[in-house]
Scaffold this motif. Structure first.
Motif, PDB file in Angstrom:
ATOM      1  N   LYS A  20      10.055  -7.247   1.762  1.00 26.22           N
ATOM      2  CA  LYS A  20       9.891  -8.490   2.529  1.00 26.22           C
ATOM      3  C   LYS A  20      10.188  -8.282   4.009  1.00 26.22           C
ATOM      4  CE  LYS A  20      10.946 -11.419  -1.393  1.00 26.22           C
ATOM      5  NZ  LYS A  20      11.838 -12.400  -1.997  1.00 26.22           N
ATOM      6  N   ASN A  21      10.543  -7.057   4.380  1.00 26.71           N
ATOM      7  CA  ASN A  21      10.992  -6.815   5.759  1.00 26.71           C
ATOM      8  C   ASN A  21      10.319  -5.643   6.455  1.00 26.71           C
ATOM      9  OD1 ASN A  21      13.257  -8.686   6.438  1.00 26.71           O
ATOM     10  ND2 ASN A  21      14.087  -7.873   4.545  1.00 26.71           N
ATOM     11  N   ALA A  22       9.577  -4.820   5.750  1.00 27.18           N
ATOM     12  CA  ALA A  22       9.064  -3.594   6.392  1.00 27.18           C
ATOM     13  C   ALA A  22       7.543  -3.459   6.249  1.00 27.18           C
ATOM     14  CB  ALA A  22       9.774  -2.373   5.828  1.00 27.18           C
ATOM     15  N   ASN A  23       6.848  -4.599   6.152  1.00 28.66           N
ATOM     16  CA  ASN A  23       5.376  -4.543   6.147  1.00 28.66           C
ATOM     17  C   ASN A  23       4.846  -4.045   7.487  1.00 28.66           C
ATOM     18  OD1 ASN A  23       4.424  -5.915   3.478  1.00 28.66           O
ATOM     19  ND2 ASN A  23       6.183  -7.071   4.194  1.00 28.66           N
ATOM     20  N   VAL A  24       5.558  -4.416   8.548  1.00 31.73           N
ATOM     21  CA  VAL A  24       5.173  -3.971   9.880  1.00 31.73           C
ATOM     22  C   VAL A  24       5.215  -2.443   9.975  1.00 31.73           C
ATOM     23  CG1 VAL A  24       6.155  -3.830  12.210  1.00 31.73           C
ATOM     24  CG2 VAL A  24       5.686  -6.055  11.193  1.00 31.73           C
ATOM     25  N   GLU A  78       9.113   4.965   2.457  1.00 30.95           N
ATOM     26  CA  GLU A  78      10.406   4.609   1.841  1.00 30.95           C
ATOM     27  C   GLU A  78      10.846   3.215   2.281  1.00 30.95           C
ATOM     28  OE1 GLU A  78      12.058   9.238   1.800  1.00 30.95           O
ATOM     29  OE2 GLU A  78      12.523   7.908   3.476  1.00 30.95           O
ATOM     30  N   ALA A  79      10.651   2.908   3.563  1.00 36.42           N
ATOM     31  CA  ALA A  79      11.056   1.590   4.078  1.00 36.42           C
ATOM     32  C   ALA A  79      10.267   0.476   3.396  1.00 36.42           C
ATOM     33  CB  ALA A  79      10.832   1.544   5.594  1.00 36.42           C
ATOM     34  N   ALA A  80       8.946   0.650   3.298  1.00 40.89           N
ATOM     35  CA  ALA A  80       8.096  -0.407   2.720  1.00 40.89           C
ATOM     36  C   ALA A  80       8.453  -0.661   1.262  1.00 40.89           C
ATOM     37  CB  ALA A  80       6.628  -0.026   2.860  1.00 40.89           C
ATOM     38  N   ARG A  81       8.819   0.403   0.556  1.00 39.50           N
ATOM     39  CA  ARG A  81       9.131   0.235  -0.870  1.00 39.50           C
ATOM     40  C   ARG A  81      10.512  -0.379  -1.065  1.00 39.50           C
ATOM     41  NH1 ARG A  81       5.869   4.092  -4.781  1.00 39.50           N
ATOM     42  NH2 ARG A  81       6.453   2.312  -6.046  1.00 39.50           N
ATOM     43  N   LEU A  93       0.823  -1.217   0.000  1.00 40.73           N
ATOM     44  CA  LEU A  93       0.000   0.000   0.000  1.00 40.73           C
ATOM     45  C   LEU A  93       0.857   1.268   0.000  1.00 40.73           C
ATOM     46  CD1 LEU A  93      -2.822  -1.088   2.481  1.00 40.73           C
ATOM     47  CD2 LEU A  93      -2.829  -1.167  -0.011  1.00 40.73           C
ATOM     48  N   ALA A  94       2.168   1.120   0.111  1.00 36.55           N
ATOM     49  CA  ALA A  94       3.045   2.295  -0.002  1.00 36.55           C
ATOM     50  C   ALA A  94       3.062   2.824  -1.434  1.00 36.55           C
ATOM     51  CB  ALA A  94       4.459   1.941   0.453  1.00 36.55           C
ATOM     52  N   ASP A  95       2.605   2.019  -2.364  1.00 37.42           N
ATOM     53  CA  ASP A  95       2.435   2.468  -3.756  1.00 37.42           C
ATOM     54  C   ASP A  95       1.039   3.111  -3.849  1.00 37.42           C
ATOM     55  OD1 ASP A  95       1.775   2.665  -6.426  1.00 37.42           O
ATOM     56  OD2 ASP A  95       2.537   0.682  -6.973  1.00 37.42           O
ATOM     57  N   ASP A  96       1.033   4.438  -3.946  1.00 44.24           N
ATOM     58  CA  ASP A  96      -0.249   5.160  -3.907  1.00 44.24           C
ATOM     59  C   ASP A  96      -1.211   4.705  -5.001  1.00 44.24           C
ATOM     60  OD1 ASP A  96      -0.317   6.765  -1.700  1.00 44.24           O
ATOM     61  OD2 ASP A  96       0.681   8.464  -2.669  1.00 44.24           O
ATOM     62  N   ALA A  97      -0.656   4.428  -6.202  1.00 48.01           N
ATOM     63  CA  ALA A  97      -1.524   4.035  -7.317  1.00 48.01           C
ATOM     64  C   ALA A  97      -2.206   2.705  -6.992  1.00 48.01           C
ATOM     65  CB  ALA A  97      -0.714   3.925  -8.603  1.00 48.01           C
ATOM     66  N   PRO A 113       0.093   7.847  12.115  1.00 42.88           N
ATOM     67  CA  PRO A 113       0.047   9.158  11.449  1.00 42.88           C
ATOM     68  C   PRO A 113       0.241   9.116   9.936  1.00 42.88           C
ATOM     69  CG  PRO A 113       2.141   8.884  12.572  1.00 42.88           C
ATOM     70  CD  PRO A 113       1.332   7.663  12.893  1.00 42.88           C
ATOM     71  N   GLY A 114       0.404   7.938   9.359  1.00 41.37           N
ATOM     72  CA  GLY A 114       0.525   7.857   7.898  1.00 41.37           C
ATOM     73  C   GLY A 114       1.922   7.463   7.464  1.00 41.37           C
ATOM     74  N   LEU A 115       2.014   7.051   6.209  1.00 44.31           N
ATOM     75  CA  LEU A 115       3.264   6.490   5.679  1.00 44.31           C
ATOM     76  C   LEU A 115       4.379   7.526   5.589  1.00 44.31           C
ATOM     77  CD1 LEU A 115       1.537   4.366   2.934  1.00 44.31           C
ATOM     78  CD2 LEU A 115       3.008   3.418   4.726  1.00 44.31           C
ATOM     79  N   ASP A 116       4.027   8.791   5.392  1.00 48.38           N
ATOM     80  CA  ASP A 116       5.068   9.814   5.226  1.00 48.38           C
ATOM     81  C   ASP A 116       5.409  10.510   6.542  1.00 48.38           C
ATOM     82  OD1 ASP A 116       5.271   9.412   2.390  1.00 48.38           O
ATOM     83  OD2 ASP A 116       3.310  10.379   2.237  1.00 48.38           O
TER      84      ASP A 116
END
Ligand SMILES: NC(=O)C1=CN([C@@H]2O[C@H](COP(=O)(O)OP(=O)(O)OC[C@H]3O[C@@H](n4cnc5c(N)ncnc54)[C@H](O)[C@@H]3O)[C@@H](O)[C@H]2O)C=CC1
Ligand SMILES: O=C([O-])CC(=O)C(=O)O
Length: 270
Positions: A190-194, A183-186, A101-105, A203-206
Protein backbone atom coordinates in the motif's frame (compact mmCIF):
# COMPACT_ATOMS: atom_id res chain seq x y z
CA UNK A 1 -17.48 6.75 -22.29
CA UNK A 2 -18.61 3.82 -20.21
CA UNK A 3 -16.07 3.58 -17.37
CA UNK A 4 -15.43 0.51 -15.22
CA UNK A 5 -13.91 0.89 -11.75
CA UNK A 6 -12.60 -1.96 -9.59
CA UNK A 7 -12.88 -1.18 -5.87
CA UNK A 8 -14.72 1.70 -4.22
CA UNK A 9 -12.26 2.92 -1.60
CA UNK A 10 -10.44 6.21 -1.27
CA UNK A 11 -9.10 6.65 -4.84
CA UNK A 12 -12.28 5.37 -6.53
CA UNK A 13 -14.51 7.65 -4.42
CA UNK A 14 -12.27 10.64 -5.17
CA UNK A 15 -12.47 9.76 -8.87
CA UNK A 16 -16.27 9.52 -8.97
CA UNK A 17 -16.56 12.85 -7.13
CA UNK A 18 -14.18 14.54 -9.56
CA UNK A 19 -15.84 13.01 -12.64
CA UNK A 20 -19.29 14.01 -11.43
CA UNK A 21 -18.25 17.64 -10.83
CA UNK A 22 -19.60 20.07 -13.45
CA UNK A 23 -16.08 20.84 -14.79
CA UNK A 24 -14.50 18.68 -17.53
CA UNK A 25 -15.73 15.71 -19.57
CA UNK A 26 -17.57 13.03 -17.71
CA UNK A 27 -18.38 9.37 -18.53
CA UNK A 28 -22.00 8.68 -19.46
CA UNK A 29 -22.03 5.57 -17.35
CA UNK A 30 -19.99 3.84 -14.63
CA UNK A 31 -19.94 0.15 -13.68
CA UNK A 32 -18.27 -0.57 -10.35
CA UNK A 33 -16.90 -3.92 -9.26
CA UNK A 34 -16.88 -4.29 -5.47
CA UNK A 35 -16.76 -7.11 -2.95
CA UNK A 36 -20.20 -8.76 -2.47
CA UNK A 37 -20.57 -7.39 1.07
CA UNK A 38 -20.03 -3.85 -0.28
CA UNK A 39 -22.56 -4.05 -3.16
CA UNK A 40 -25.60 -2.60 -1.41
CA UNK A 41 -23.73 0.17 0.42
CA UNK A 42 -21.90 1.19 -2.76
CA UNK A 43 -25.14 1.32 -4.76
CA UNK A 44 -26.65 3.57 -2.06
CA UNK A 45 -23.59 5.83 -2.01
CA UNK A 46 -23.75 6.21 -5.79
CA UNK A 47 -27.46 7.06 -5.85
CA UNK A 48 -26.71 10.68 -4.88
CA UNK A 49 -24.39 11.50 -7.77
CA UNK A 50 -25.40 12.37 -11.34
CA UNK A 51 -23.60 9.68 -13.40
CA UNK A 52 -25.63 6.55 -14.24
CA UNK A 53 -24.05 3.77 -12.19
CA UNK A 54 -24.42 0.04 -11.62
CA UNK A 55 -22.58 -2.15 -9.14
CA UNK A 56 -21.41 -5.71 -9.84
CA UNK A 57 -19.39 -8.21 -7.81
CA UNK A 58 -17.72 -10.42 -10.44
CA UNK A 59 -15.05 -9.62 -13.04
CA UNK A 60 -17.12 -11.50 -15.63
CA UNK A 61 -20.12 -9.23 -14.97
CA UNK A 62 -17.90 -6.18 -15.43
CA UNK A 63 -16.47 -7.63 -18.67
CA UNK A 64 -20.01 -8.46 -19.90
CA UNK A 65 -21.04 -4.82 -19.32
CA UNK A 66 -18.38 -3.92 -21.98
CA UNK A 67 -16.89 -0.74 -20.46
CA UNK A 68 -14.61 1.26 -22.77
CA UNK A 69 -11.95 1.46 -20.06
CA UNK A 70 -11.51 0.02 -16.55
CA UNK A 71 -9.48 1.57 -13.74
CA UNK A 72 -8.28 -0.76 -11.00
CA UNK A 73 -8.26 0.88 -7.53
CA UNK A 74 -8.49 -2.22 -5.33
CA UNK A 75 -4.95 -3.01 -4.14
CA UNK A 76 -2.64 -5.84 -5.18
CA UNK A 77 -4.99 -8.71 -4.35
CA UNK A 78 -7.95 -7.05 -6.06
CA UNK A 79 -5.82 -6.44 -9.16
CA UNK A 80 -4.69 -10.06 -9.27
CA UNK A 81 -8.25 -11.32 -8.81
CA UNK A 82 -9.95 -9.25 -11.51
CA UNK A 83 -7.63 -7.62 -14.03
CA UNK A 84 -6.60 -10.73 -16.05
CA UNK A 85 -10.20 -11.54 -17.04
CA UNK A 86 -10.84 -7.98 -18.21
CA UNK A 87 -7.71 -7.86 -20.35
CA UNK A 88 -8.55 -11.28 -21.82
CA UNK A 89 -11.98 -9.85 -22.70
CA UNK A 90 -10.25 -7.13 -24.74
CA UNK A 91 -10.82 -4.28 -22.25
CA UNK A 92 -8.00 -1.80 -21.50
CA UNK A 93 -7.19 -1.50 -17.81
CA UNK A 94 -5.42 1.29 -15.89
CA UNK A 95 -3.56 -0.51 -13.10
CA UNK A 96 -3.20 1.80 -10.09
CA UNK A 97 -1.70 -0.96 -7.92
CA UNK A 98 1.44 -1.05 -10.05
CA UNK A 99 3.46 -2.81 -7.34
CA UNK A 100 1.40 -5.96 -8.02
CA UNK A 101 3.71 -6.42 -11.02
CA UNK A 102 6.55 -7.25 -8.61
CA UNK A 103 5.04 -10.74 -8.63
CA UNK A 104 6.60 -12.16 -11.79
CA UNK A 105 3.90 -14.82 -12.21
CA UNK A 106 1.16 -12.17 -12.10
CA UNK A 107 3.13 -9.90 -14.41
CA UNK A 108 3.38 -12.75 -16.96
CA UNK A 109 -0.32 -13.58 -16.54
CA UNK A 110 -1.36 -9.97 -17.16
CA UNK A 111 0.92 -9.64 -20.17
CA UNK A 112 -0.43 -12.88 -21.66
CA UNK A 113 -4.04 -11.83 -20.97
CA UNK A 114 -3.49 -8.44 -22.65
CA UNK A 115 -1.92 -10.11 -25.68
CA UNK A 116 -4.68 -12.71 -25.92
CA UNK A 117 -7.42 -10.06 -25.67
CA UNK A 118 -5.68 -7.42 -27.80
CA UNK A 119 -5.99 -5.05 -24.84
CA UNK A 120 -3.56 -2.73 -23.09
CA UNK A 121 -2.49 -2.66 -19.46
CA UNK A 122 -1.87 1.02 -18.70
CA UNK A 123 0.47 2.00 -15.86
CA UNK A 124 -0.37 5.50 -14.60
CA UNK A 125 2.26 7.78 -13.09
CA UNK A 126 0.24 7.75 -9.86
CA UNK A 127 1.71 9.75 -7.00
CA UNK A 128 5.01 10.40 -8.76
CA UNK A 129 6.08 12.42 -11.81
CA UNK A 130 8.72 12.35 -14.53
CA UNK A 131 7.84 8.83 -15.67
CA UNK A 132 7.76 10.09 -19.28
CA UNK A 133 11.38 11.25 -19.18
CA UNK A 134 12.61 8.23 -17.22
CA UNK A 135 10.97 5.82 -19.67
CA UNK A 136 12.35 7.77 -22.63
CA UNK A 137 15.88 7.71 -21.18
CA UNK A 138 15.60 3.95 -20.60
CA UNK A 139 14.96 3.52 -24.32
CA UNK A 140 18.31 5.15 -24.99
CA UNK A 141 20.57 2.91 -22.90
CA UNK A 142 21.61 2.24 -19.33
CA UNK A 143 19.92 4.22 -16.55
CA UNK A 144 20.78 4.34 -12.84
CA UNK A 145 17.93 5.08 -10.43
CA UNK A 146 17.72 5.52 -6.66
CA UNK A 147 14.43 6.33 -4.95
CA UNK A 148 13.57 7.51 -1.44
CA UNK A 149 10.04 7.55 -0.02
CA UNK A 150 9.27 9.47 3.18
CA UNK A 151 5.93 9.31 5.00
CA UNK A 152 4.79 10.16 8.54
CA UNK A 153 5.11 7.20 10.96
CA UNK A 154 1.33 6.52 10.99
CA UNK A 155 1.40 5.89 7.23
CA UNK A 156 3.60 2.84 7.89
CA UNK A 157 1.18 1.22 10.34
CA UNK A 158 0.18 -2.29 9.34
CA UNK A 159 3.47 -2.77 7.45
CA UNK A 160 6.62 -4.73 8.42
CA UNK A 161 7.96 -1.43 9.83
CA UNK A 162 5.37 -1.61 12.62
CA UNK A 163 6.79 -4.98 13.70
CA UNK A 164 10.39 -3.76 13.59
CA UNK A 165 9.99 -0.45 15.47
CA UNK A 166 7.48 1.38 17.68
CA UNK A 167 6.11 3.86 15.14
CA UNK A 168 4.44 5.94 17.89
CA UNK A 169 7.84 6.50 19.51
CA UNK A 170 9.69 7.67 16.38
CA UNK A 171 11.08 11.17 17.08
CA UNK A 172 13.27 11.73 14.01
CA UNK A 173 13.57 10.54 10.39
CA UNK A 174 14.11 6.77 10.67
CA UNK A 175 14.91 4.39 7.80
CA UNK A 176 12.50 1.45 7.85
CA UNK A 177 13.59 -0.32 4.66
CA UNK A 178 16.47 -0.46 2.21
CA UNK A 179 16.50 -2.89 -0.70
CA UNK A 180 15.28 -3.29 -4.25
CA UNK A 181 12.05 -1.95 -5.73
CA UNK A 182 10.76 -5.50 -6.07
CA UNK A 183 11.33 -6.20 -2.36
CA UNK A 184 9.76 -2.86 -1.41
CA UNK A 185 6.66 -3.38 -3.58
CA UNK A 186 6.07 -6.84 -2.16
CA UNK A 187 6.63 -5.90 1.48
CA UNK A 188 4.75 -2.57 1.32
CA UNK A 189 1.85 -3.15 -1.12
CA UNK A 190 0.00 0.00 0.00
CA UNK A 191 3.06 2.25 0.16
CA UNK A 192 5.60 1.35 -2.53
CA UNK A 193 3.67 1.35 -5.81
CA UNK A 194 5.60 4.46 -6.74
CA UNK A 195 8.89 2.57 -6.32
CA UNK A 196 7.60 -0.11 -8.70
CA UNK A 197 6.39 2.43 -11.27
CA UNK A 198 9.75 4.19 -11.32
CA UNK A 199 11.63 0.89 -11.51
CA UNK A 200 9.51 -0.38 -14.40
CA UNK A 201 10.06 2.88 -16.30
CA UNK A 202 13.75 2.77 -15.35
CA UNK A 203 16.32 0.00 -14.89
CA UNK A 204 13.89 -2.63 -13.56
CA UNK A 205 12.56 -3.91 -10.26
CA UNK A 206 15.78 -5.65 -9.21
CA UNK A 207 18.16 -2.86 -10.27
CA UNK A 208 16.42 0.04 -8.51
CA UNK A 209 17.60 0.92 -5.01
CA UNK A 210 14.87 1.98 -2.60
CA UNK A 211 14.96 3.59 0.84
CA UNK A 212 11.76 4.08 2.86
CA UNK A 213 11.68 6.42 5.84
CA UNK A 214 9.28 7.20 8.68
CA UNK A 215 9.56 10.88 9.57
CA UNK A 216 7.40 12.58 12.22
CA UNK A 217 8.27 15.94 10.62
CA UNK A 218 6.78 14.90 7.26
CA UNK A 219 3.49 16.69 6.59
CA UNK A 220 2.69 14.40 3.65
CA UNK A 221 4.21 11.77 1.39
CA UNK A 222 7.53 12.78 -0.10
CA UNK A 223 8.91 10.98 -3.16
CA UNK A 224 12.40 11.83 -4.35
CA UNK A 225 14.61 10.12 -6.88
CA UNK A 226 17.82 10.56 -8.80
CA UNK A 227 18.41 9.45 -12.38
CA UNK A 228 21.77 9.18 -14.12
CA UNK A 229 22.11 8.20 -17.77
CA UNK A 230 24.23 8.90 -20.82
CA UNK A 231 21.49 11.22 -22.14
CA UNK A 232 20.40 13.23 -19.11
CA UNK A 233 20.72 13.34 -15.34
CA UNK A 234 17.99 14.66 -13.11
CA UNK A 235 16.62 14.66 -9.59
CA UNK A 236 13.01 15.05 -8.66
CA UNK A 237 11.23 15.66 -5.37
CA UNK A 238 7.48 15.65 -5.00
CA UNK A 239 5.85 16.76 -1.76
CA UNK A 240 2.44 15.13 -1.92
CA UNK A 241 -0.49 16.07 0.27
CA UNK A 242 -2.21 12.99 1.72
CA UNK A 243 -5.67 12.13 0.39
CA UNK A 244 -8.63 12.70 2.70
CA UNK A 245 -9.77 9.08 2.76
CA UNK A 246 -6.40 7.33 3.19
CA UNK A 247 -3.37 9.22 4.51
CA UNK A 248 -0.91 6.72 3.04
CA UNK A 249 -2.24 7.45 -0.48
CA UNK A 250 -1.31 10.83 -1.95
CA UNK A 251 -4.05 13.12 -3.24
CA UNK A 252 -2.23 13.37 -6.60
CA UNK A 253 -2.83 9.66 -7.31
CA UNK A 254 -6.54 10.17 -8.03
CA UNK A 255 -5.73 13.14 -10.27
CA UNK A 256 -3.23 11.02 -12.22
CA UNK A 257 -5.95 8.40 -12.83
CA UNK A 258 -8.42 11.16 -13.76
CA UNK A 259 -5.91 12.31 -16.38
CA UNK A 260 -5.68 8.78 -17.80
CA UNK A 261 -9.49 8.61 -18.09
CA UNK A 262 -9.95 12.09 -19.57
CA UNK A 263 -7.10 11.58 -22.06
CA UNK A 264 -9.25 8.82 -23.55
CA UNK A 265 -12.22 11.17 -23.85
CA UNK A 266 -10.44 14.11 -25.50
CA UNK A 267 -9.26 14.74 -29.08
CA UNK A 268 -5.85 15.92 -27.79
CA UNK A 269 -3.88 13.74 -25.39
CA UNK A 270 -1.61 15.44 -22.84
N1 LIG B 1 0.38 4.02 -8.27
C1 LIG B 1 0.42 4.82 -7.20
O1 LIG B 1 1.10 5.85 -7.19
C2 LIG B 1 -0.39 4.46 -6.00
C3 LIG B 1 -1.07 3.26 -5.93
N2 LIG B 1 -1.83 2.95 -4.85
C4 LIG B 1 -2.54 1.66 -4.87
O2 LIG B 1 -3.92 1.92 -4.93
C5 LIG B 1 -4.61 1.06 -4.03
C6 LIG B 1 -5.92 1.68 -3.62
O3 LIG B 1 -5.67 2.85 -2.87
P1 LIG B 1 -6.82 3.51 -1.97
O4 LIG B 1 -8.04 3.71 -2.77
O5 LIG B 1 -6.20 4.65 -1.28
O6 LIG B 1 -7.05 2.32 -0.94
P2 LIG B 1 -8.38 1.95 -0.12
O7 LIG B 1 -7.96 0.91 0.86
O8 LIG B 1 -9.06 3.17 0.37
O9 LIG B 1 -9.34 1.28 -1.22
C7 LIG B 1 -9.18 0.00 -1.73
C8 LIG B 1 -10.58 -0.55 -1.98
O10 LIG B 1 -10.47 -1.76 -2.74
C9 LIG B 1 -11.43 -2.66 -2.25
N3 LIG B 1 -11.05 -4.03 -2.60
C10 LIG B 1 -10.05 -4.76 -2.10
N4 LIG B 1 -10.03 -5.99 -2.68
C11 LIG B 1 -11.05 -6.00 -3.58
C12 LIG B 1 -11.54 -6.97 -4.48
N5 LIG B 1 -10.99 -8.18 -4.55
N6 LIG B 1 -12.59 -6.65 -5.27
C13 LIG B 1 -13.17 -5.43 -5.20
N7 LIG B 1 -12.75 -4.46 -4.34
C14 LIG B 1 -11.70 -4.76 -3.55
C15 LIG B 1 -11.47 -2.42 -0.75
O11 LIG B 1 -12.67 -2.88 -0.19
C16 LIG B 1 -11.34 -0.91 -0.69
O12 LIG B 1 -12.61 -0.28 -0.72
C17 LIG B 1 -3.59 0.85 -2.89
O13 LIG B 1 -3.84 -0.37 -2.21
C18 LIG B 1 -2.28 0.83 -3.62
O14 LIG B 1 -1.95 -0.50 -4.00
C19 LIG B 1 -1.97 3.82 -3.81
C20 LIG B 1 -1.30 5.01 -3.83
C21 LIG B 1 -0.43 5.42 -4.90
O1 LIG C 1 0.42 7.67 -2.61
C1 LIG C 1 1.64 7.69 -2.40
O2 LIG C 1 2.26 8.69 -2.01
C2 LIG C 1 2.50 6.52 -2.74
C3 LIG C 1 2.00 5.24 -2.32
O3 LIG C 1 1.22 5.08 -1.42
C4 LIG C 1 2.53 4.11 -3.06
O4 LIG C 1 3.56 4.26 -3.75
O5 LIG C 1 1.94 3.03 -2.96
Amino acid sequence: MHLGIIGYGNIAQQLVTMLAAPKGPCPERITLLVRPERQEGTAQALADQPIAAQVVTQAQALADARPDLVVECAGHAGAAAHVPALLRAGIDVVLVSVGALADDALHDRLRAAAEAGGAHLILPAGAVGGIDLLSALSGGGEVELTYRGIKPPAAWSGTPAAQAIDLDAVTHATPIFTGTAREAARAFPKNANVAATLALAGPGLDATRVELIADPAASGNLHSYEVRSGIANYTMTIENKPSAGNARTSLATGYSVLREIRNRMMPVIL
